[in-house]
Design a protein around this motif. Structure first.
Motif, PDB file in Angstrom:
ATOM      1  N   LEU A 180      80.054  66.869   2.077  1.00 20.28           N
ATOM      2  CA  LEU A 180      79.880  66.597   3.503  1.00 20.28           C
ATOM      3  C   LEU A 180      80.698  67.610   4.306  1.00 20.28           C
ATOM      4  O   LEU A 180      81.639  68.220   3.781  1.00 20.28           O
ATOM      5  CB  LEU A 180      80.356  65.177   3.823  1.00 20.28           C
ATOM      6  N   ASP A 273      69.816  68.190  -2.295  1.00 24.85           N
ATOM      7  CA  ASP A 273      70.972  67.387  -1.879  1.00 24.85           C
ATOM      8  C   ASP A 273      70.499  66.070  -1.271  1.00 24.85           C
ATOM      9  O   ASP A 273      69.719  66.067  -0.311  1.00 24.85           O
ATOM     10  CB  ASP A 273      71.798  68.148  -0.834  1.00 24.85           C
ATOM     11  N   THR A 275      72.138  64.068   0.568  1.00 22.81           N
ATOM     12  CA  THR A 275      72.648  63.856   1.926  1.00 22.81           C
ATOM     13  C   THR A 275      71.721  64.422   2.997  1.00 22.81           C
ATOM     14  O   THR A 275      71.860  64.079   4.168  1.00 22.81           O
ATOM     15  CB  THR A 275      74.032  64.514   2.090  1.00 22.81           C
ATOM     16  N   LEU A 278      69.263  60.628   3.950  1.00 23.94           N
ATOM     17  CA  LEU A 278      69.743  59.301   3.545  1.00 23.94           C
ATOM     18  C   LEU A 278      68.886  58.193   4.145  1.00 23.94           C
ATOM     19  O   LEU A 278      69.045  57.023   3.804  1.00 23.94           O
ATOM     20  CB  LEU A 278      71.203  59.116   3.979  1.00 23.94           C
ATOM     21  N   THR A 476      73.859  53.866   9.242  1.00 19.76           N
ATOM     22  CA  THR A 476      73.543  55.037   8.418  1.00 19.76           C
ATOM     23  C   THR A 476      72.115  55.492   8.669  1.00 19.76           C
ATOM     24  O   THR A 476      71.832  56.696   8.767  1.00 19.76           O
ATOM     25  CB  THR A 476      73.746  54.711   6.926  1.00 19.76           C
ATOM     26  N   SER A 480      71.259  59.139  10.259  1.00 17.73           N
ATOM     27  CA  SER A 480      70.545  60.030   9.339  1.00 17.73           C
ATOM     28  C   SER A 480      69.191  60.445   9.896  1.00 17.73           C
ATOM     29  O   SER A 480      68.829  61.623   9.870  1.00 17.73           O
ATOM     30  CB  SER A 480      70.358  59.352   7.974  1.00 17.73           C
ATOM     31  N   SER A 543      82.202  59.983   9.214  1.00 16.37           N
ATOM     32  CA  SER A 543      81.232  60.221   8.131  1.00 16.37           C
ATOM     33  C   SER A 543      79.804  60.155   8.659  1.00 16.37           C
ATOM     34  O   SER A 543      78.936  60.929   8.229  1.00 16.37           O
ATOM     35  CB  SER A 543      81.421  59.197   7.006  1.00 16.37           C
ATOM     36  N   ILE A 547      76.750  63.026   8.668  1.00 20.64           N
ATOM     37  CA  ILE A 547      75.352  62.853   8.252  1.00 20.64           C
ATOM     38  C   ILE A 547      74.411  63.525   9.251  1.00 20.64           C
ATOM     39  O   ILE A 547      73.414  64.144   8.866  1.00 20.64           O
ATOM     40  CB  ILE A 547      75.013  61.348   8.137  1.00 20.64           C
ATOM     41  N   ALA A 550      74.038  67.144   8.481  1.00 21.17           N
ATOM     42  CA  ALA A 550      73.695  67.513   7.099  1.00 21.17           C
ATOM     43  C   ALA A 550      72.583  68.551   7.037  1.00 21.17           C
ATOM     44  O   ALA A 550      72.577  69.415   6.156  1.00 21.17           O
ATOM     45  CB  ALA A 550      73.293  66.262   6.312  1.00 21.17           C
ATOM     46  N   LEU A 632      79.284  57.722   0.353  1.00 19.44           N
ATOM     47  CA  LEU A 632      79.748  58.473   1.523  1.00 19.44           C
ATOM     48  C   LEU A 632      81.258  58.371   1.689  1.00 19.44           C
ATOM     49  O   LEU A 632      81.920  59.327   2.099  1.00 19.44           O
ATOM     50  CB  LEU A 632      79.072  57.943   2.791  1.00 19.44           C
TER      51      LEU A 632
END
Length: 644
Positions: A180, A273, A275, A278, A476, A480, A543, A547, A550, A632
């Motif tokens: 991340l 990946d 991430t 998500l 999330t 995302s 975090s 995201i 990302a 995460l």
């Protein structure tokens, strides 16, 4: 990639192990147990041991040693033979009466040389020799107390858990997760004397910690063995930072160079990946029965990819919760029942409604073959209807034995349909669709304000309301699917309100779930103050912002969000689907976000699309929504525990 090749690769590895285990005490670690579980099942191992006494044991420091009547031991391990692993081996062997020890490791000797800091040039000169394994063989004889006893150390690539012909997982690497943006700061802190990294795009293999590099090399070694089994020369491609590093390591893996020269086939390995998308992992828009079963049923102990199925329904015990601990649980992996295996593979590839009907069809056909008094009924399939079919087998031991695997899958379906969380699935889906529309019509501040009234303390919550962990999934999902966005003037205020409400919510929980304990750093709700909770929530939102960034380095795959129009509602388009469309659409130019990793000068002369003969997409695990917050917030992403 030939689907049977994936299964045969794993089964061939286990046949090498099974050839060694006759009359032996067998110690296995969790990842190897999971590989065995999906490849051929523990029954096959017990048959190979051939002892009336169960000689299977978990490999751990406190494992029971072998008695005087148990002179042989086989250790089946997924990890490097180094550090704590060797100490545990020593302790078990020293307190036993073994005269013959076999140690099987899933990690190649070449990687053991790397782990012992042997330079690449020196390692190349040792090709065909196994000094690390030979040294351990001498140690094993020393620990057994007689240098004339027998010890063997060998490598068998037990990398995969073949869940289906078209789906293979890597239990050993279940915790491997992409980097991340916040990890860049940690990497810079660990290398103060070197050039500072500005973003994830600047991270390469030389930037990573030794532990993470070694973990990647273990994965690469296993993948190289898979390609050797399939007889292919692989071309490596990557989408994302960590994928680029893994793909480059596989492309330039020295032990694979001679293999590639003689390989008859070609294949493309595409690393992606997680991430970068998500949304799919935490969302509820999937219409898969298996996805719902894995999400709501309890995890099978020691496993990352299977669940416990309550089998009390087929016994004379009362069906109360306490009875389920008396009877061994069922599971989804059915390696020895062809009918159940066929049903499982069908469930993986069909939608929920068709899958439930398929379960009914298999139960009806099995009951008919056993001449059980089945009453046919058409129309909608209900949990009660499936239960009535399953209970026909209850008092017929022969029928139970013949269809045990099918009954486990049937009960898994029933228990999922009855589970309270399944009733919430449609609620999640409806709110996620509303979010998609709101993101297009309004902005992030409006979306967060829609979420705010749903954050309710425990005394005010009903069964239809969202708990703390479910709210984390929604957050999330929001961050995302949105990706990078323009910050509005009201966003800071809206976000702060959600943060305070969440912090207060955590404080008012009567008990902290394992995930909340991890987030807050408190083992008990009594120890959690509002200040601690607020600090934890601030870190959580950091975090979430990671995201959103990302996909910032992507040029084609910058979004998984498809805006609405006059004819279509806004929707989510999975990144993996976008990647496959790019690969297999001959009219599109070479995709710039799918990087090709050359393995030699000839590769530099080729164009990307000419190499997409076959595509391999490998998953580290079957992700449940709640796995995502755990991964995460993991603190060991850069420093995986390799047992040193």
């Amino acid at each position: 990639m030939s689907a049977p090749g994936v299964l045969s690769f794993t089964q061939q590895g286990w046949e090498q192990v099974l050839a060694k285990v006759k009359r032996a005490v067998v110690y296995l670690d969790a990842a190897c147990v999971e590989s065995l579980h999906w490849a051929c099942g523990s029954t096959r191992l017990l048959e190979a041991v051939g002892s009336p006494v169960c000689y299977l044991r978990e490999f751990e420091p406190k494992a029971v040693g072998g008695g005087a009547e148990q002179p042989k031991a086989v250790f089946v391990l997924s990890c490097l033979l180094k550090g704590r692993t060797v100490e545990t081996l020593r302790d078990i062997v020293c307190r036993s009466h073994f005269q013959y020890c076999v140690v099987v490791t899933a990690v190649s000797h070449a990687v053991h040389l790397t782990a012992n800091h042997v330079p690449a040039a020196a390692a190349a000169e040792l090709e065909g020799q196994h000094p690390v394994f030979e040294q351990l063989e001498e140690k094993l004889c020393e620990w057994m107390g007689n240098m004339n006893y027998t010890a063997e150390v060998l490598h068998v690539p037990l990398l995969l858990a073949p869940v289906a012909p078209h789906l293979a997982l890597t239990p050993t690497f279940a915790s491997l997760f992409p980097l991340l943006p916040k990890d860049v700061h940690l990497l810079n802190s660990a290398r103060p004397d070197r050039r500072r990294l500005g973003s994830l795009g600047e991270v390469d293999a030389s930037s990573l910690t030794p532990e993470l590099l070694l973990q990647i090399r273990c994965l690469v070694s296993g993948l190289s063995s898979l390609c050797e089994h399939l007889g292919v020369r692989e071309e490596c491609f990557a989408v994302g930072t960590l994928s680029r590093i893994i793909a480059a390591d596989l492309a330039n893996y020295a032990p694979a160079k001679n293999r590639r020269k003689t390989a008859a086939g070609r294949a493309s390995v595409v690393f992606v990946d997680r991430t970068l998308d998500l949304t799919g992992a935490v969302g509820h828009h999937g219409d898969s029965l298996v996805e719902k079963i894995i999400s709501v049923l309890p995890q099978l102990p020691g496993h990352t990819n299977d669940v416990m199925v309550n089998m009390v329904e087929l016994t004379a015990l009362p069906t109360q919760d306490e009875s389920q601990h008396v009877v061994a649980p069922g599971c989804l992996a059915q390696t020895s029942d062809p009918g159940a295996k066929a049903l499982w593979e069908a469930l993986l590839s069909t939608k929920h409604k068709e899958a439930v009907m398929e379960v009914r069809r298999h139960l009806v056909e099995a009951a008919s073959r056993e001449k059980l008094p089945i009453k046919m009924s058409l129309g909608r399939v209900t949990p009660g209807q499936l239960t009535s079919y399953i209970q026909l087998f209850k008092n017929n031991l022969k029928a139970l034995r013949n269809h045990c695997g099918l009954l486990q899958l049937g009960l898994a379906t029933v228990q999922m349909l009855k589970h309270p969380q399944t009733a919430k699935w449609d609620n999640f889906l409806a709110f996620e669709r509303l979010l998609l529309q709101s993101i297009g019509d309004s902005g992030m501040s409006v979306v967060l304000n829609q979420l705010l009234p749903m954050i309710k303390p425990l005394p005010q919550r009903t069964s239809d309301d969202y708990g703390p962990e479910e709210l984390l999934l929604l957050l999330t999902y929001i961050y995302s699917v949105t990706g990078e966005f323009t910050v509005e003037k009201d966003l800071g205020e809206a976000e702060e309100k959600v943060k305070k409400a969440l912090a207060q919510l955590f404080c008012e929980e009567s008990e902290l779930s394992p995930l909340l304990q991890k987030i807050t750093g408190c083992d008990s709700a009594v120890d959690l103050t509002f200040h601690k909770s607020k600090v934890a929530v601030d870190e959580l939102f950091a975090s979430l912002w990671d995201i959103t960034r990302a996909r910032s380095l992507m040029k084609q795959f910058k979004s998984v969000y498809v805006p609405g129009s006059h004819t279509h509602q806004a929707s989510y388009k999975p990144l993996l689907k976008q990647i496959m469309e790019e690969i297999f659409n001959p009219e599109k130019p070479d995709p710039v976000d799918i990087e090709h990793m050359p393995s030699g000068i000839t590769d530099l002369l080729k164009t990307g699309f000419s190499m997409f003969m076959k595509a391999i997409v490998l998953s580290t695990r079957l992700l449940k929504p709640l796995n995502i917050p755990e991964l995460l917030l993991a603190t060991d992403r850069l420093h995986p525990d390799l047992g040193f």
